[in-house]
Enzyme design. Structure first.
Site, PDB file in Angstrom:
ATOM      1  N   GLY A  73       0.809  -1.219   0.000  1.00  0.00           N
ATOM      2  CA  GLY A  73       0.000   0.000   0.000  1.00  0.00           C
ATOM      3  C   GLY A  73       0.840   1.266   0.000  1.00  0.00           C
ATOM      4  O   GLY A  73       0.509   2.248  -0.672  1.00  0.00           O
ATOM      5  N   THR A  74       1.933   1.252   0.742  1.00  0.00           N
ATOM      6  CA  THR A  74       2.776   2.448   0.826  1.00  0.00           C
ATOM      7  C   THR A  74       3.338   2.796  -0.550  1.00  0.00           C
ATOM      8  O   THR A  74       3.329   3.958  -0.963  1.00  0.00           O
ATOM      9  CB  THR A  74       3.927   2.208   1.827  1.00  0.00           C
ATOM     10  OG1 THR A  74       3.344   1.922   3.106  1.00  0.00           O
ATOM     11  CG2 THR A  74       4.831   3.420   1.940  1.00  0.00           C
ATOM     12  N   ASN A 150      -7.832   4.458   8.548  1.00  0.00           N
ATOM     13  CA  ASN A 150      -7.205   3.318   9.222  1.00  0.00           C
ATOM     14  C   ASN A 150      -7.286   3.394  10.740  1.00  0.00           C
ATOM     15  O   ASN A 150      -7.170   2.378  11.416  1.00  0.00           O
ATOM     16  CB  ASN A 150      -5.739   3.170   8.798  1.00  0.00           C
ATOM     17  CG  ASN A 150      -4.968   4.466   8.900  1.00  0.00           C
ATOM     18  OD1 ASN A 150      -5.312   5.446   8.241  1.00  0.00           O
ATOM     19  ND2 ASN A 150      -3.939   4.487   9.716  1.00  0.00           N
ATOM     20  N   GLN A 180      -7.755   0.255   3.678  1.00  0.00           N
ATOM     21  CA  GLN A 180      -8.575  -0.229   4.804  1.00  0.00           C
ATOM     22  C   GLN A 180     -10.012  -0.515   4.387  1.00  0.00           C
ATOM     23  O   GLN A 180     -10.752  -1.179   5.107  1.00  0.00           O
ATOM     24  CB  GLN A 180      -8.587   0.804   5.939  1.00  0.00           C
ATOM     25  CG  GLN A 180      -7.250   0.976   6.623  1.00  0.00           C
ATOM     26  CD  GLN A 180      -6.837  -0.224   7.472  1.00  0.00           C
ATOM     27  OE1 GLN A 180      -7.667  -1.041   7.862  1.00  0.00           O
ATOM     28  NE2 GLN A 180      -5.552  -0.325   7.752  1.00  0.00           N
ATOM     29  N   HIS A 202      -2.191  -7.455   2.465  1.00  0.00           N
ATOM     30  CA  HIS A 202      -2.193  -8.001   3.831  1.00  0.00           C
ATOM     31  C   HIS A 202      -3.308  -7.434   4.705  1.00  0.00           C
ATOM     32  O   HIS A 202      -3.454  -7.824   5.860  1.00  0.00           O
ATOM     33  CB  HIS A 202      -0.822  -7.833   4.494  1.00  0.00           C
ATOM     34  CG  HIS A 202      -0.456  -6.450   4.934  1.00  0.00           C
ATOM     35  ND1 HIS A 202      -0.388  -6.093   6.266  1.00  0.00           N
ATOM     36  CD2 HIS A 202      -0.109  -5.342   4.244  1.00  0.00           C
ATOM     37  CE1 HIS A 202      -0.001  -4.824   6.363  1.00  0.00           C
ATOM     38  NE2 HIS A 202       0.176  -4.350   5.146  1.00  0.00           N
ATOM     39  N   THR A 238      11.045  -6.852 -11.144  1.00  0.00           N
ATOM     40  CA  THR A 238      10.435  -8.178 -11.314  1.00  0.00           C
ATOM     41  C   THR A 238       9.267  -8.340 -10.348  1.00  0.00           C
ATOM     42  O   THR A 238       9.402  -8.064  -9.156  1.00  0.00           O
ATOM     43  CB  THR A 238      11.491  -9.279 -11.051  1.00  0.00           C
ATOM     44  OG1 THR A 238      12.584  -9.057 -11.944  1.00  0.00           O
ATOM     45  CG2 THR A 238      10.918 -10.665 -11.250  1.00  0.00           C
ATOM     46  N   CYS A 335       3.574   1.899  13.534  1.00  0.00           N
ATOM     47  CA  CYS A 335       4.701   2.482  12.819  1.00  0.00           C
ATOM     48  C   CYS A 335       5.937   1.672  13.149  1.00  0.00           C
ATOM     49  O   CYS A 335       5.960   0.895  14.095  1.00  0.00           O
ATOM     50  CB  CYS A 335       4.883   3.956  13.142  1.00  0.00           C
ATOM     51  SG  CYS A 335       5.654   4.268  14.702  1.00  0.00           S
TER      52      CYS A 335
END
Ligand code: PLP
Length: 392
Positions: A73-74, A150, A180, A202, A238, A335
């Site tokens: 996601g980041t 989130n 989320q 995830h 890849t 975090c």
């Protein structure tokens, strides 16, 4: 993941779905080749990715060619914000309650942070007047507004945000971080007004370290990692074949079961919230309005979210006691340092710093049971009572 007595941190990461794990193991066992190659095992890898892309596109409501696989996601959020600004010079912007994967990028690029209301949603009037006031200045090229928050679980109506953009910044791209939202909302319709949509495996039963950015046709986006030109030149590197095929399976299962999951988990969430708030005083459910009969209205939040601000306790001490009792929860977003930063989300919606220090995020998921919820509620009540007694 070693699941303790009550795992209520699904918003941080949720256990892999057995179907996704099985597909991942199968892909790893197949020793697939590099999907960019030309021999047989490379072609098999490419086919596996193509099938995953088609399947994911269907549940996300886009075309296969609009799916760009990322490392989570980041990375999807970074690619969205940086990629638009690199393609179309101007200002990027986001709401004040975005995840740091968006907020920090917007701030690093000197962009605009739009205020939110006490309900946790981007303030549409402030957005409209802010955009109107910019006419003649550098254009706003991107607005990022997350579909579900989130920390506090609040859902944003993206068609309302797009409506404001159509009026005041028609060329601005709308990005939504749907990381989320995906377990709880039909992203294919809820995120339809957005040109860019981020998801992360995830959070819905896929593996960590893989995600996707939907880049709808015509959206200007410059690649942020250059190299082999994978993902139609939009994200070189890849691909994580086993992760991608597992993500597609997890996404499909999530979408197929979503309606039942939402109904079941919402009941558990209500039971959890009510069990705690009925036994402790000075506890407020965050961003949950109360109707004239005193009934809480949680319809503006995703089903898995229970966020509380508990007076007279420090969340660090509370989380320690909960952990000892076998309850996994969190205060704000997780975090890397494990440190509990004061929440920018709670500050943005006007919650006093003192009250924010007692914030507790209990997030439920597909595996959550009634026994877990009851054990967690008992542990919260006992821990808060103990901490308050000590502080008195
Ligand atoms: N966006 C939101 C709303 C999140 O909750 C998270 C993870 O907590 C991310 C982005 C980052 O996703 P990832 O952990 O896949 O990098």
């Amino acid at each position: 993941m070693a699941v303790p007595g009550a795992y209520l941190d699904h918003a941080a990461t949720t256990p892999m779905r057995p179907e996704a794990r099985a597909r991942m193991v199968e892909a790893l066992a197949d020793d697939l080749g590099n999907p960019s190659g030309s021999h047989r095992s490379a072609r098999l890898a490419r086919r596996a990715i193509d099938e995953a892309r088609e399947s994911l596109a269907e549940v996300l409501g886009c075309r296969p060619g609009e799916v760009v696989f990322t490392g989570g996601g980041t990375e999807a959020d970074n690619l969205a914000v940086r990629g638009v600004q690199a393609a179309r010079p101007g200002l990027v912007s986001c709401s004040a309650v975005e995840h740091h994967a968006v907020l920090d990028v917007v701030e690093a690029l000197g962009g605009i942070v739009w205020p939110v209301g006490t309900d946790g949603r981007i303030d549409l009037d402030a957005l409209a007047s802010g955009l109107a006031a910019r006419s003649g200045g550098a254009p706003v090229v991107l607005v990022s507004a997350m579909l579900a928050n989130n920390e506090i679980g609040v859902i944003t109506d993206l068609s309302a945000v797009r409506g404001v953009l159509d009026q005041h910044a028609p060329h601005a791209v709308l990005h939504t971080d749907a990381v989320q939202a995906f377990p709880w909302l039909d992203v294919s319709s809820a995120a339809a007004p957005a040109g860019l949509v981020s998801v992360s495996a995830h959070k819905f039963g896929g593996p960590q370290g893989v995600g996707a950015l939907v880049v709808r046709d015509g959206v200007p986006l410059a690649a942020q990692s250059l190299g082999g030109g994978q993902e139609r030149g939009r994200r070189s590197g890849t691909q994580n074949v086993a992760g991608i095929v597992a993500m597609a399976v997890a996404a499909r299962c999530t979408a197929d079961e979503r309606a039942d999951t939402v109904a079941r988990v919402a009941r558990l969430r209500d039971r959890l919230a009510e069990s705690i708030t009925s036994r402790l005083d000075d506890v407020a459910e965050t961003a949950v309005p109360v109707d004239s009969a005193g009934r809480p209205d949680r319809s503006g939040k995703v089903a898995g979210s229970c966020h509380l601000c508990i007076g007279g306790v420090e969340n660090e001490a509370l989380l320690f006691l909960l952990d000892q009792a076998g309850v996994a929860a969190s205060a704000a977003s997780s975090c890397a340092s494990g440190a509990l930063d004061p929440s920018h989300v709670l500050a943005a919606i006007g919650i006093e710093r003192d009250l924010a220090r007692g914030s507790l995020r209990l997030s439920l998921g597909t595996t959550t049971t009634e026994a877990e919820v009851d054990a967690a509620a008992d542990a919260v009540v006992a821990s808060v009572t103990r901490l308050r007694r000590h502080a008195a």
